[in-house]
Design a protein around this motif. Structure first.
Motif, PDB file in Angstrom:
ATOM      1  N   ALA A 296       0.622  -1.015  -1.736  1.00 50.64           N
ATOM      2  CA  ALA A 296      -0.766  -2.092  -1.395  1.00 50.64           C
ATOM      3  C   ALA A 296      -1.908  -1.687  -2.560  1.00 50.64           C
ATOM      4  CB  ALA A 296      -0.622  -2.846  -0.588  1.00 50.64           C
ATOM      5  N   ASP A 297      -2.497  -0.431  -1.496  1.00 54.73           N
ATOM      6  CA  ASP A 297      -3.403   0.189  -2.100  1.00 54.73           C
ATOM      7  C   ASP A 297      -3.870   0.845  -4.133  1.00 54.73           C
ATOM      8  OD1 ASP A 297      -6.017   2.121  -0.950  1.00 54.73           O
ATOM      9  OD2 ASP A 297      -5.017   2.964  -2.636  1.00 54.73           O
ATOM     10  N   ALA A 298      -2.306   1.182  -3.971  1.00 53.56           N
ATOM     11  CA  ALA A 298      -2.672   1.776  -6.272  1.00 53.56           C
ATOM     12  C   ALA A 298      -3.082   0.142  -6.633  1.00 53.56           C
ATOM     13  CB  ALA A 298      -1.032   1.914  -5.949  1.00 53.56           C
TER      14      ALA A 298
ATOM     15  N   GLN B 266      -4.218  15.901  -2.018  1.00 55.74           N
ATOM     16  CA  GLN B 266      -4.519  16.949  -2.951  1.00 55.74           C
ATOM     17  C   GLN B 266      -3.298  16.452  -3.619  1.00 55.74           C
ATOM     18  OE1 GLN B 266      -4.025  20.497  -0.595  1.00 55.74           O
ATOM     19  NE2 GLN B 266      -6.003  19.798   0.301  1.00 55.74           N
ATOM     20  N   GLY B 267      -3.258  16.865  -5.264  1.00 56.28           N
ATOM     21  CA  GLY B 267      -2.684  16.553  -5.917  1.00 56.28           C
ATOM     22  C   GLY B 267      -2.180  15.670  -5.899  1.00 56.28           C
ATOM     23  N   GLU B 268      -3.299  13.963  -5.873  1.00 54.11           N
ATOM     24  CA  GLU B 268      -2.972  12.736  -6.396  1.00 54.11           C
ATOM     25  C   GLU B 268      -3.540  12.152  -7.344  1.00 54.11           C
ATOM     26  OE1 GLU B 268      -1.420   9.830  -3.919  1.00 54.11           O
ATOM     27  OE2 GLU B 268       0.327  11.584  -3.161  1.00 54.11           O
ATOM     28  N   LEU B 269      -3.455  11.786  -7.870  1.00 54.08           N
ATOM     29  CA  LEU B 269      -4.214  10.842  -9.166  1.00 54.08           C
ATOM     30  C   LEU B 269      -4.581   9.703  -7.982  1.00 54.08           C
ATOM     31  CD1 LEU B 269      -2.426  11.380 -12.925  1.00 54.08           C
ATOM     32  CD2 LEU B 269      -3.885  12.608 -11.715  1.00 54.08           C
ATOM     33  N   TYR B 270      -6.044  10.093  -7.943  1.00 56.61           N
ATOM     34  CA  TYR B 270      -6.599   8.921  -7.571  1.00 56.61           C
ATOM     35  C   TYR B 270      -7.966   7.487  -7.911  1.00 56.61           C
ATOM     36  CZ  TYR B 270      -7.376   5.184  -3.655  1.00 56.61           C
ATOM     37  OH  TYR B 270      -7.712   4.018  -3.531  1.00 56.61           O
TER      38      TYR B 270
END
Lengths: 207, 207, 207
Positions: B93-95, B147-151
């Motif tokens: 949902a956040d994405a 960490q290690g995520e595209l946001y």
């Protein structure tokens, strides 16, 4: 001469440095560095401008502030591993930025003709809110809450110096300089020599 | 045609969903669900409107936004137990909300004639601050710090696409669509396939 | 007669009390006490004024608000050790301030002619954001998130009472009184007797 933009640029640069260094402790990527650096760099001044209802927040019409913060974060991203102690660098960058931002915050409120209380409050808020947001967002214990250290107190003293200089009719450049130097000196004395005000200590209730 | 309200309504709906789901992890009551849902739903857009000094914050004169967020939180309150994994639902949902809100934030700044840097920044801020407030208030580790995520990077790329589309004279609908899809695609690729940008890694100081 | 300033002063006083008591748990120095007290005292009303785009944030042209918060923090600094239970004092000061601030927030929105939804929302926001900032900044679990307690719900009910009184044409003083008393009564009932609304409980997914 208008010293506010010089102070704003300097505090943006040094706060961005501290923000990017905190981002490095969180091992974020380059855009994450830029995000935390911008938040820290313009956070305090933005609160000031919104509270004082200025027509335009200081960085909205001057993208150079944001570019400066982003450029700083890029440099930190590629060089922070050379530092021996990041925590030390964070504390000192934050201390310098605090001194400059307190002067910028007080100065804006003074120019708008606010009362001494509001001027001092804007100094403390502008100086401390950028770092506070950085620490809250990054799950660090806010520097302003560190026990037995001068932080809000240093900002308060610096801002007071600026107000007193203005009341005494001192040329603005000396007022701004006194504010920056006093804030930084108190903060530095606290970091290096452990200067402190008596902090609250609970005692057992009287019987 | 004005796409901003459509984007604002969609992001309010989906952010409210994510907020109510986080509230369920905190086992709040129905009003607590509504509170966190509203905070998440309108948080980013409110920051945008305050920073850009718009005459009225977008939801103040349009209570329908708040009603939509509240209705969403009520539905989640009574149905969230049917989900197999709430954390997964929150992340998705956040994405989706991120993608839509980035377009809404950039779009407003673009219409007001701001420079590309401010447009991109408003996109990233509008997209990320609602979720950031949700996570800070609810004591969750902010998704933006994972960490290690595209946001922030996904939001940045999406916003950049919208600015480039506008510069190239593409019809707005394609620009908004590209922004939403690119942001969501990068975020989704990061969640599913582990796409990532190189993150900062400290190395031992050179001897 | 204008009750808003009376409500604002009262909520500033009592929220400052709660803020200074939280500062004492962090063992801050005197200026730290004043900082947290001011943040808590004017936080909610500031959010209200910025969101409603009032010309001037309520304490900017009335330094007396800040002086009151600072004076309160000084008194707490020198007397808090006499309390038997600080946590109990924090919870009760917060409850009283919540009741008063909800009335102040709703009242301002009502006077500006906003819709009932916005009036209720401003009541809840004004009441809860000061305490929320206090708890986030001081690393305490926000009172508003405490499971099985009425908090946002109490604010919601109080604000609703004020709106209904206005709709029914009741004299403002009774509306404000009903709002303060209902909010405090619900909160107090929750603290003392454990009153609660059903909170979300996850159940195993149906097979």
């Amino acid at each position: 001469m208008n010293f506010i933009p010089i102070l704003d640029y300097t505090s943006v640069l040094v706060f961005a440095l501290s923000g990017a260094l905190v981002a490095s402790r969180q091992q974020l990527d380059l855009i994450g560095f830029a995000f935390v650096a911008c938040l820290t760099a313009v956070g305090g001044g933005t609160i000031r401008d919104v509270l004082l209802n200025r027509d335009v927040v200081f960085w909205i019409d001057e993208p150079a502030y944001i570019l400066l913060a982003v450029a700083t974060s890029v440099i930190v991203f590629f060089t922070a591993h050379r530092l021996e102690s990041r925590m030390k660098a964070i504390i000192w960058a934050d201390a310098i930025a605090l001194g400059v931002a307190v002067a910028a915050g007080s100065g804006v409120a003074l120019k708008l003709g606010h009362s001494p209380i509001i001027v001092v409050l804007m100094g403390v808020a502008t100086g401390s809110f950028g770092g506070l947001m950085r620490d809250v967002v990054c799950n660090e214990v806010p520097l302003i809450l560190k026990q037995g250290e001068l932080y809000a107190s240093a900002a308060f003293a610096g801002s007071l110096a600026l107000v007193m200089g203005d009341t005494l009719g001192v040329a603005p450049i000396y007022g701004y300089a006194a504010c920056c130097i006093l804030t930084l000196a108190l903060r530095a004395g606290s970091i290096v020599f452990g200067w402190t005000l008596p902090s609250y200590k609970s005692r057992p209730p009287r019987s």
